[in-house]
Design a protein around this motif. Structure first.
Motif, mmCIF file in Angstrom:
data_model
loop_
_atom_site.group_PDB
_atom_site.id
_atom_site.type_symbol
_atom_site.label_atom_id
_atom_site.label_comp_id
_atom_site.label_asym_id
_atom_site.label_seq_id
_atom_site.Cartn_x
_atom_site.Cartn_y
_atom_site.Cartn_z
ATOM 1 N N GLU A 1 0.827 -1.208 0.000
ATOM 2 C CA GLU A 1 0.000 0.000 0.000
ATOM 3 C C GLU A 1 0.866 1.264 0.000
ATOM 4 O O GLU A 1 0.580 2.219 -0.716
ATOM 5 C CB GLU A 1 -0.956 -0.001 1.199
ATOM 6 N N THR A 2 1.914 1.250 0.807
ATOM 7 C CA THR A 2 2.821 2.399 0.870
ATOM 8 C C THR A 2 3.509 2.622 -0.472
ATOM 9 O O THR A 2 3.622 3.755 -0.949
ATOM 10 C CB THR A 2 3.872 2.199 1.981
ATOM 11 N N TYR A 3 3.960 1.531 -1.101
ATOM 12 C CA TYR A 3 4.620 1.625 -2.405
ATOM 13 C C TYR A 3 3.657 2.159 -3.467
ATOM 14 O O TYR A 3 4.009 3.057 -4.227
ATOM 15 C CB TYR A 3 5.159 0.257 -2.825
ATOM 16 N N PHE A 4 2.445 1.625 -3.525
ATOM 17 C CA PHE A 4 1.480 2.088 -4.516
ATOM 18 C C PHE A 4 1.121 3.555 -4.299
ATOM 19 O O PHE A 4 0.965 4.319 -5.253
ATOM 20 C CB PHE A 4 0.221 1.225 -4.505
ATOM 21 N N ASN A 5 0.999 3.969 -3.046
ATOM 22 C CA ASN A 5 0.729 5.384 -2.760
ATOM 23 C C ASN A 5 1.895 6.264 -3.191
ATOM 24 O O ASN A 5 1.691 7.377 -3.687
ATOM 25 C CB ASN A 5 0.419 5.591 -1.283
ATOM 26 N N CYS A 6 3.110 5.765 -3.011
ATOM 27 C CA CYS A 6 4.294 6.504 -3.454
ATOM 28 C C CYS A 6 4.266 6.680 -4.967
ATOM 29 O O CYS A 6 4.479 7.775 -5.479
ATOM 30 C CB CYS A 6 5.562 5.763 -3.026
ATOM 31 N N LYS A 7 3.995 5.592 -5.697
ATOM 32 C CA LYS A 7 3.942 5.657 -7.157
ATOM 33 C C LYS A 7 2.821 6.582 -7.618
ATOM 34 O O LYS A 7 2.990 7.341 -8.557
ATOM 35 C CB LYS A 7 3.740 4.259 -7.743
ATOM 36 N N ARG A 8 1.687 6.514 -6.945
ATOM 37 C CA ARG A 8 0.551 7.372 -7.299
ATOM 38 C C ARG A 8 0.919 8.838 -7.095
ATOM 39 O O ARG A 8 0.574 9.694 -7.905
ATOM 40 C CB ARG A 8 -0.659 7.002 -6.445
ATOM 41 N N GLY A 9 1.646 9.119 -6.018
ATOM 42 C CA GLY A 9 2.088 10.490 -5.753
ATOM 43 C C GLY A 9 3.058 10.980 -6.800
ATOM 44 O O GLY A 9 3.004 12.139 -7.225
ATOM 45 N N GLN A 10 3.955 10.102 -7.257
ATOM 46 C CA GLN A 10 4.904 10.477 -8.305
ATOM 47 C C GLN A 10 4.165 10.785 -9.596
ATOM 48 O O GLN A 10 4.499 11.742 -10.296
ATOM 49 C CB GLN A 10 5.921 9.347 -8.538
ATOM 50 N N ALA A 11 3.154 9.995 -9.935
ATOM 51 C CA ALA A 11 2.381 10.231 -11.155
ATOM 52 C C ALA A 11 1.640 11.553 -11.054
ATOM 53 O O ALA A 11 1.559 12.313 -12.019
ATOM 54 C CB ALA A 11 1.404 9.082 -11.392
ATOM 55 N N SER A 12 1.123 11.847 -9.879
ATOM 56 C CA SER A 12 0.393 13.094 -9.672
ATOM 57 C C SER A 12 1.319 14.299 -9.832
ATOM 58 O O SER A 12 0.956 15.285 -10.460
ATOM 59 C CB SER A 12 -0.239 13.091 -8.283
ATOM 60 N N ILE A 13 2.512 14.197 -9.279
ATOM 61 C CA ILE A 13 3.488 15.286 -9.406
ATOM 62 C C ILE A 13 3.872 15.472 -10.866
ATOM 63 O O ILE A 13 3.927 16.591 -11.377
ATOM 64 C CB ILE A 13 4.736 14.998 -8.541
ATOM 65 N N HIS A 14 4.125 14.358 -11.570
ATOM 66 C CA HIS A 14 4.499 14.418 -12.987
ATOM 67 C C HIS A 14 3.386 15.086 -13.805
ATOM 68 O O HIS A 14 3.641 15.939 -14.637
ATOM 69 C CB HIS A 14 4.777 13.007 -13.514
ATOM 70 N N PHE A 15 2.141 14.702 -13.536
ATOM 71 C CA PHE A 15 1.003 15.288 -14.229
ATOM 72 C C PHE A 15 0.929 16.793 -13.960
ATOM 73 O O PHE A 15 0.741 17.584 -14.875
ATOM 74 C CB PHE A 15 -0.295 14.607 -13.779
ATOM 75 N N SER A 16 1.096 17.194 -12.698
ATOM 76 C CA SER A 16 1.021 18.608 -12.334
ATOM 77 C C SER A 16 2.110 19.429 -13.029
ATOM 78 O O SER A 16 1.863 20.528 -13.510
ATOM 79 C CB SER A 16 1.142 18.778 -10.825
ATOM 80 N N ILE A 17 3.314 18.881 -13.099
ATOM 81 C CA ILE A 17 4.415 19.581 -13.754
ATOM 82 C C ILE A 17 4.120 19.755 -15.237
ATOM 83 O O ILE A 17 4.327 20.836 -15.800
ATOM 84 C CB ILE A 17 5.749 18.834 -13.525
ATOM 85 N N ASN A 18 3.613 18.708 -15.892
ATOM 86 C CA ASN A 18 3.301 18.803 -17.311
ATOM 87 C C ASN A 18 2.196 19.813 -17.583
ATOM 88 O O ASN A 18 2.269 20.567 -18.551
ATOM 89 C CB ASN A 18 2.911 17.438 -17.879
ATOM 90 N N VAL A 19 1.182 19.833 -16.751
ATOM 91 C CA VAL A 19 0.098 20.813 -16.909
ATOM 92 C C VAL A 19 0.655 22.221 -16.737
ATOM 93 O O VAL A 19 0.339 23.126 -17.516
ATOM 94 C CB VAL A 19 -1.046 20.542 -15.901
#
Length: 81
Positions: free
Chosen positions: A49-67
């Protein structure tokens, strides 16, 4: 893989390698990672769960930077035109 999540991934693999799912049942890590207790320990479930949340957070940051980059590009192109 994001560097900040790599340590969690390694801990998860280590935990899964010690589980009955991998050791006794000889199932693949990916398949065992999707399991719930009792096939894997609660420690492995928590790491997953911790790992998946970490990956989800990285994807969210990547999306925010691209936007943000696209928005800045839009503003700059409108100032020139």
């Amino acid at each position: 893989m994001a560097k900040s999540c790599k340590g969690l991934a390694m801990e998860l693999v280590k935990c899964l390698s010690e589980s009955d799912c991998v050791k006794v049942e000889n199932r693949p890590y990916r398949e065992c990672a999707k399991e719930k207790s009792p096939n894997i320990s609660s420690e492995c479930v928590g790491l997953r769960e911790t790992y998946f949340n970490c990956k989800r957070g990285q994807a969210s940051i990547h999306f925010s930077i691209n936007v943000f980059k696209k928005w800045c590009g839009f503003l700059i192109s409108n100032e020139k035109g």
